[in-house]
Design a protein around this motif. Structure first.
Motif, PDB file in Angstrom:
ATOM      1  N   UNK A   4      32.394  36.682  40.577  1.00 20.40           N
ATOM      2  CA  UNK A   4      33.715  36.963  41.133  1.00 20.40           C
ATOM      3  C   UNK A   4      34.199  35.778  41.955  1.00 20.40           C
ATOM      4  N   UNK A   5      33.330  35.230  42.780  1.00 18.95           N
ATOM      5  CA  UNK A   5      33.725  34.119  43.642  1.00 18.95           C
ATOM      6  C   UNK A   5      34.099  32.870  42.876  1.00 18.95           C
ATOM      7  N   UNK A   6      33.514  32.674  41.712  1.00 19.21           N
ATOM      8  CA  UNK A   6      33.775  31.466  40.935  1.00 19.21           C
ATOM      9  C   UNK A   6      35.084  31.538  40.162  1.00 19.21           C
ATOM     10  N   UNK A   7      35.648  32.715  39.980  1.00 17.88           N
ATOM     11  CA  UNK A   7      36.884  32.863  39.208  1.00 17.88           C
ATOM     12  C   UNK A   7      38.070  32.288  39.998  1.00 17.88           C
ATOM     13  N   UNK A   8      38.940  31.530  39.337  1.00 17.13           N
ATOM     14  CA  UNK A   8      40.095  30.974  40.045  1.00 17.13           C
ATOM     15  C   UNK A   8      41.163  32.044  40.296  1.00 17.13           C
ATOM     16  N   UNK A   9      41.944  31.834  41.337  1.00 20.50           N
ATOM     17  CA  UNK A   9      43.048  32.726  41.674  1.00 20.50           C
ATOM     18  C   UNK A   9      44.339  32.002  41.346  1.00 20.50           C
ATOM     19  N   UNK A  10      45.165  32.592  40.502  1.00 19.87           N
ATOM     20  CA  UNK A  10      46.456  31.992  40.176  1.00 19.87           C
ATOM     21  C   UNK A  10      47.433  32.253  41.316  1.00 19.87           C
ATOM     22  N   UNK A  11      48.145  31.207  41.726  1.00 18.62           N
ATOM     23  CA  UNK A  11      49.143  31.330  42.781  1.00 18.62           C
ATOM     24  C   UNK A  11      50.510  31.406  42.115  1.00 18.62           C
ATOM     25  N   UNK A  68      31.230  35.094  49.517  1.00 18.93           N
ATOM     26  CA  UNK A  68      32.059  34.256  48.652  1.00 18.93           C
ATOM     27  C   UNK A  68      32.925  35.137  47.743  1.00 18.93           C
ATOM     28  N   UNK A  69      32.310  36.097  47.060  1.00  6.10           N
ATOM     29  CA  UNK A  69      33.046  37.010  46.196  1.00  6.10           C
ATOM     30  C   UNK A  69      33.972  37.929  46.978  1.00  6.10           C
ATOM     31  N   UNK A  70      33.554  38.332  48.181  1.00  6.63           N
ATOM     32  CA  UNK A  70      34.382  39.189  49.009  1.00  6.63           C
ATOM     33  C   UNK A  70      35.648  38.468  49.452  1.00  6.63           C
ATOM     34  N   UNK A  71      35.506  37.219  49.882  1.00 12.92           N
ATOM     35  CA  UNK A  71      36.671  36.432  50.280  1.00 12.92           C
ATOM     36  C   UNK A  71      37.618  36.225  49.107  1.00 12.92           C
ATOM     37  N   UNK A  72      37.065  35.970  47.942  1.00 15.16           N
ATOM     38  CA  UNK A  72      37.896  35.761  46.759  1.00 15.16           C
ATOM     39  C   UNK A  72      38.693  37.025  46.439  1.00 15.16           C
ATOM     40  N   UNK A  73      38.046  38.200  46.515  1.00 13.38           N
ATOM     41  CA  UNK A  73      38.731  39.466  46.252  1.00 13.38           C
ATOM     42  C   UNK A  73      39.792  39.754  47.310  1.00 13.38           C
ATOM     43  N   UNK A  74      39.493  39.475  48.575  1.00 14.06           N
ATOM     44  CA  UNK A  74      40.458  39.712  49.642  1.00 14.06           C
ATOM     45  C   UNK A  74      41.687  38.823  49.492  1.00 14.06           C
ATOM     46  N   UNK A  75      41.478  37.556  49.170  1.00 11.34           N
ATOM     47  CA  UNK A  75      42.602  36.627  48.978  1.00 11.34           C
ATOM     48  C   UNK A  75      43.434  37.062  47.776  1.00 11.34           C
ATOM     49  N   UNK A  76      42.774  37.447  46.693  1.00 12.51           N
ATOM     50  CA  UNK A  76      43.481  37.905  45.500  1.00 12.51           C
ATOM     51  C   UNK A  76      44.298  39.161  45.800  1.00 12.51           C
TER      52      UNK A  76
END
Length: 181
Positions: A4-11, A68-76
């Motif tokens: 999850x953390x490695x997946x990019x987030x599209x802005x 790392x994955x938690x931060x990525x999910x929260x930002x997404x």
């Protein structure tokens, strides 16, 4: 390694993301939200994509990896909430059970000797589509689901009678009352 953390987030267009010294500021036309990251999680913005990474050579990598994955999910979730918003449908089941909503308070009639007034928090909107159908919506996913959970807790679902406040579409078990012979 966290998938999850490695997946990019599209802005998406209309949303700006700034990262300075562990602080992330996400802005849109409607609102802005600030999030602080731990020092071991590094953020990079490349071609309208947000990438989070962690140095795997660190001694405490096993403790940082879940964060790392938690931060990525929260930002997404913050970005998706600013673009589309989140909503939860609640269903009220029971004879005489109903809800009324004005802007500040949700009044629930749930079989108690008194009606229950629930103060609607700011940044969350509650609409009564029908007296037995509520929609809780807002930009912050955590806050929306916490408000929905609080409303469901006022009259918990009774599996024997099928009464109470539940999230629409969620499976609720119906139990059969044992009958004496």
């Amino acid at each position: 390694m966290s998938r999850i953390g490695a997946a990019p987030i599209n802005i998406p267009a209309g949303i700006s993301v700034e990262y300075n010294n562990g602080r992330m500021l996400i802005k849109s036309a409607k609102a802005e939200k600030e999030l602080s990251l731990i020092s071991d999680v590094v953020c990079r913005i490349v071609d309208n994509q947000l990438l989070l990474s962690v140095d795997q050579d660190k001694d405490d990598y096993d403790e940082i990896n879940p964060m790392w994955g938690t931060y990525r999910s929260n930002i997404n979730n913050i970005i998706n909430g600013m673009v589309d918003g989140f909503s939860v449908n609640l269903e009220i089941n029971g004879v005489g059970y109903k809800a009324e909503c004005d802007g500040k308070y949700l009044t629930l009639y749930l079989g108690y000797s008194h009606n229950v007034k629930y103060k609607v928090p700011k940044d969350v909107e509650i609409k009564c589509i029908k007296p037995t159908h509520l929609v809780v919506s807002g930009m912050d996913k955590q806050k929306v689901y916490m408000v929905a959970s609080d409303i469901c807790r006022i009259r918990k679902y009774d599996p024997y009678k099928g009464k109470g406040v539940v999230i629409k579409g969620k499976f609720m078990l119906r139990k059969v009352v044992s009958k004496k012979k």
